[in-house]
Write an enzyme that holds these catalytic residues in place. Structure first.
Site, PDB file in Angstrom:
ATOM      1  N   GLU A   1      -2.959  -9.190  -6.953  1.00 21.31           N
ATOM      2  CA  GLU A   1      -1.763  -8.540  -6.427  1.00 21.31           C
ATOM      3  C   GLU A   1      -1.402  -9.073  -5.034  1.00 21.31           C
ATOM      4  O   GLU A   1      -0.235  -9.327  -4.757  1.00 21.31           O
ATOM      5  CB  GLU A   1      -1.998  -7.018  -6.360  1.00 21.31           C
ATOM      6  CG  GLU A   1      -0.814  -6.197  -5.863  1.00 21.31           C
ATOM      7  CD  GLU A   1       0.350  -6.157  -6.853  1.00 21.31           C
ATOM      8  OE1 GLU A   1       0.157  -6.586  -8.013  1.00 21.31           O
ATOM      9  OE2 GLU A   1       1.437  -5.716  -6.456  1.00 21.31           O
ATOM     10  N   ASP A   2      -2.383  -9.259  -4.182  1.00 20.80           N
ATOM     11  CA  ASP A   2      -2.092  -9.483  -2.767  1.00 20.80           C
ATOM     12  C   ASP A   2      -2.400 -10.879  -2.240  1.00 20.80           C
ATOM     13  O   ASP A   2      -2.176 -11.155  -1.063  1.00 20.80           O
ATOM     14  CB  ASP A   2      -2.870  -8.462  -1.903  1.00 20.80           C
ATOM     15  CG  ASP A   2      -2.391  -7.047  -2.151  1.00 20.80           C
ATOM     16  OD1 ASP A   2      -1.235  -6.892  -2.577  1.00 20.80           O
ATOM     17  OD2 ASP A   2      -3.170  -6.102  -1.929  1.00 20.80           O
TER      18      ASP A   2
ATOM     19  N   HIS B   1     -11.650  -2.595   2.487  1.00 18.54           N
ATOM     20  CA  HIS B   1     -11.207  -1.713   1.403  1.00 18.54           C
ATOM     21  C   HIS B   1     -11.873  -2.125   0.084  1.00 18.54           C
ATOM     22  O   HIS B   1     -12.300  -1.278  -0.699  1.00 18.54           O
ATOM     23  CB  HIS B   1      -9.680  -1.776   1.279  1.00 18.54           C
ATOM     24  CG  HIS B   1      -9.144  -1.241  -0.013  1.00 18.54           C
ATOM     25  ND1 HIS B   1      -9.257   0.089  -0.381  1.00 18.54           N
ATOM     26  CD2 HIS B   1      -8.485  -1.861  -1.036  1.00 18.54           C
ATOM     27  CE1 HIS B   1      -8.685   0.261  -1.567  1.00 18.54           C
ATOM     28  NE2 HIS B   1      -8.217  -0.898  -1.995  1.00 18.54           N
TER      29      HIS B   1
END
Ligand code: MN
Length: 748
Positions: free
Chosen positions: A89-90, A61
């Site tokens: 964020e992840d 992605h």
């Protein structure tokens, strides 16, 4: 257990990345491929073990988002940031980790994208949506944050098939309401279309399918038609010696869908499904091509739009027209230069792409008008080389506004620097008047806390609140909060205000050497109350008391009135009457000459004015007046042959006088121009089309054959000034076959 889906090839990130590397190399920019690869390695390691919904490694992605960023023409830092856009964020990586390896700029961008990702979205009415869009733009600070967020969203929409139906719907709605309009505002049409079509596919699958199926059925016919039209246009352009590239396409599905909905038609009722694009090298060629297209096909009235002379706010430029082709099928033609084309496809991104090579100075120089809003973004920036250009390009369009959330998720728009008090009063006066505290993002803050974009603000209220305090007036930034606080004082504390106001006034007067008794004479106080709009003296005291009117202002008025009265009393003598007559005479002598029909005549007031028919002057022309016998002053242009000839004739001595255009002119002037051209069919139609597009007020239009295959067209029209006239004439000269456009009285 494998889910039972369409057979799907899992994506290989390394292979995708090497494709991306090739694409970057092909752009011709000397981007540091080692640095970009390092970002890829960092993202791959950080996302290790995470998977996309289709089962592919998550980092695919990130590579895809970077790939879209390259397509959008973004710079090296953007590509690096796109690869890393999800790590804060992840994964466990932080701003500091990114800053250490790739610099603050990249780390700031990634953090910006992360912040946008965290903003809660719920569908609201239009005005709220607009505020939410502005909030995101304002939060982004660096425009690259928005562009990468859009790239991220585009890839997520492309792979939405693997999400749950609820997620598909909510993400599609958000894309349609937030990201497609932002892409539009930034002028990234290609991305906007794709976002819209992808969203529609999930929001109204049946509607999408109906259009897609119908287009598929008609495709062979439409393809044949478009190919045929393209050849016709190309042949014609070649024979006229115009270098042009012609593209054609079927319009995108959402634009057809919207048209069906707006016009309550089904797809068979929508005719112009085909769009042509003609791209040429120069602006005059755009108008030449327009003339040719209108010569070849019948234009549909009312569909001509000139966004070259009047660009859209997102910098879009083109001329559009719709014409009827063979078989009676209408199609739209957009005509633009290559420069305009790149801007239309990739908006602000294209602008960077094409300007980066020669640095930011180009933007400040030649393209001033065209990129007015980019310049606005750049205002804070003193100087920069190409490298810093991106970094410093901040979104400060909304610099004087701040956007915050209510606990219910409404976006509230306040002036920059606003405090929780402003927020409370913007909800309702009662909330402000009963406020006893505020929380921002769950934490208690002081009343003078300056709200930040994206803050969630909560106001604590109590029935027994004491009401606003006077120092709140110094903390609020919005006029409406200030007014509401003053209103509260006015209403709730009248007795107190009257006493306080009276004391304040007495004090102020004492400084001026006056007392209340001096001014409370009816003759003095009545006109003052009237002028300040108060019914009674107590109302005035009360207003002073709650700061509704500055005490100094009231006191100054009173002092002036006292002074004026004593002067009046001294002056009433016979001598006054004598001097009044003298004053009147002086007044008359000083009176200025008034313009007549926009013209000032030296030494003459209110005389009859005529504009000469030989040279039809308009504001902006150098002019001269001629005193006629019995018909007032006739106005000529200084370059009028009649004036040039007759100005030295002895019998006219003293009859030429100086005249000038008035400063402010509101009326229009009739003037005439002549167009010499080839005598070809469709010429008058083309002239009329151009005039119509320019909104020119035409009085008469006559065209005649003057032999030798030539025609002469005379137009008389109304214009505001010489500039407007020149503009119209330039446009007329661009019509194919026209050899000259002259004003009457000028040499051919
Ligand atoms: Mn993402």
């Amino acid at each position: 257990m494998e889910e039972n889906r369409q057979p799907h090839m899992l994506l290989d990130p390394d292979q995708m990345y090497s494709e991306l590397e090739k694409k970057i190399a092909a752009t011709g920019h000397d981007f540091d491929l080692k640095r970009i690869r390092a970002a890829y390695e960092m993202a791959r390691a950080a996302h290790e073990g995470q998977k996309r919904k289709d089962g592919s490694p998550y980092v695919t992605h990130c590579v895809a988002a970077a790939d879209i960023s390259v397509d959008m023409g973004l710079d090296e830092d953007s590509i690096v940031a796109a690869l890393l856009h999800d790590v804060i964020e992840d994964t466990t990586l932080t701003h500091a980790d990114i800053a250490r390896d790739f610099g603050d700029a990249v780390a700031d961008i990634v953090e910006g994208v992360t912040k946008l990702t965290r903003v809660q979205y719920t569908s609201k009415e239009d005005e709220q949506m607009e505020n939410l869009r502005k909030m995101l733009m304002a939060m982004a600070k660096d425009i690259r944050v928005i562009l990468i967020k859009i790239a991220d969203r585009l890839h997520n929409m492309r792979t939405m098939d693997y999400q749950t139906p609820e997620k598909q719907r909510s993400k599609s709605l958000e894309t349609m309401e937030i990201y497609a309009p932002i892409a539009h505002r930034l002028g990234i049409q290609k991305v906007k279309w794709e976002l819209e079509d992808l969203s529609l596919q999930y929001l109204d699958p049946a509607g999408y399918k109906e259009i897609a199926d119908s287009l598929r059925d008609r495709m062979p016919q439409l393809e044949r038609f478009m190919k045929n039209m393209e050849e016709k246009i190309q042949t014609q352009l070649k024979s006229e010696g115009i270098e042009a590239t012609v593209y054609y396409r079927i319009k995108h599905i959402y634009s057809i869908y919207r048209k069906m909905y707006a016009q309550k038609l089904n797809i068979s009722g929508i005719f112009d499904l085909c769009a042509f694009r003609v791209i040429v090298d120069t602006i005059p060629d755009c108008y030449n091509v327009l003339g040719l297209i209108h010569y070849m096909f019948k234009p549909v009235p009312g569909r001509f739009k000139d966004y070259i002379s009047t660009p859209k706010p997102n910098m879009y430029q083109s001329v559009h027209t719709t014409v009827i082709g063979s078989e009676g099928i209408p199609f739209e033609v957009q005509i633009r230069t290559w420069d305009m084309h790149h801007t239309a496809e990739y908006g602000i991104a294209a602008h960077w792409k094409y300007k980066m090579g020669d640095g930011a100075s180009t933007v400040r120089g030649g393209d001033e008008e065209k990129f007015a809003w980019v310049r606005m973004l750049l205002e804070s920036q003193q100087e920069s080389d190409a490298q810093d250009f991106f970094h410093d390009l901040k979104i400060d369009m909304f610099a004087d506004e701040v956007f915050v959330f209510s606990p219910k998720g409404d976006v509230i728009n306040l002036p920059a620097g606003a405090t929780p008090i402003d927020f409370a009063y913007s909800i309702h006066s009662d909330v402000g008047n009963h406020m006893v505290g505020a929380k921002v993002n769950g934490r208690i803050v002081t009343y003078d806390y300056a709200l930040q974009n994206g803050d969630i603000v909560e106001i604590r209220t109590s029935k027994s609140a004491p009401g606003p305090s006077r120092d709140w007036l110094n903390m609020v930034k919005s006029g409406s909060a200030r007014t509401k606080i003053k209103q509260w004082y006015k209403k709730e504390r009248r007795e107190e205000n009257v006493i306080r106001g009276r004391e304040m006034l007495e004090d102020e007067l004492r400084h001026m050497g006056l007392t209340l008794d001096d001014v409370l004479d009816e003759e003095i106080i009545a006109p003052i109350l009237k002028r300040l709009c108060f019914a009674t003296l107590d109302d005035l005291y009360a207003a002073i008391g709650y700061n509704g009117i500055a005490v100094a202002r009231a006191a100054n008025r009173m002092r002036d009135e006292v002074k004026a009265r004593s002067e009046r009393n001294e002056k009433k003598t016979v001598l006054d009457k004598v001097s009044a007559a003298a004053d009147r005479r002086e007044q008359n002598a000083k009176k200025e000459v008034k313009p007549v029909q926009g013209v000032l005549v030296e030494g003459l007031d209110n005389c009859l004015i005529k504009f000469s028919r030989c040279c039809t002057p308009v504001p902006g022309d150098d002019i001269i007046g001629f005193i006629t016998r019995g018909q007032g002053v006739s106005i000529h242009r200084k370059d009028c042959p009649n004036y040039q000839q007759r100005s030295h004739e002895p019998q006219n001595e003293g009859r030429w006088i100086r005249v000038a255009w008035a400063k402010e002119i509101t009326e229009s002037y009739v003037t005439s121009v002549s167009i010499a051209s080839k005598d070809r069919s469709g010429l008058v139609m083309d002239i009329a089309t151009v005039l119509n597009a320019l909104n020119a007020k035409v009085r008469t239009l006559t065209s005649r054959d003057i032999g030798g295959g030539l025609a002469l067209t005379n137009i008389s029209l109304e214009v505001k000034n010489a500039g407007e006239l020149r503009y119209v004439m330039n446009r007329l000269s661009a019509i194919p076959g026209v050899s000259s456009v002259t004003r009457s009285g000028e040499k051919k």
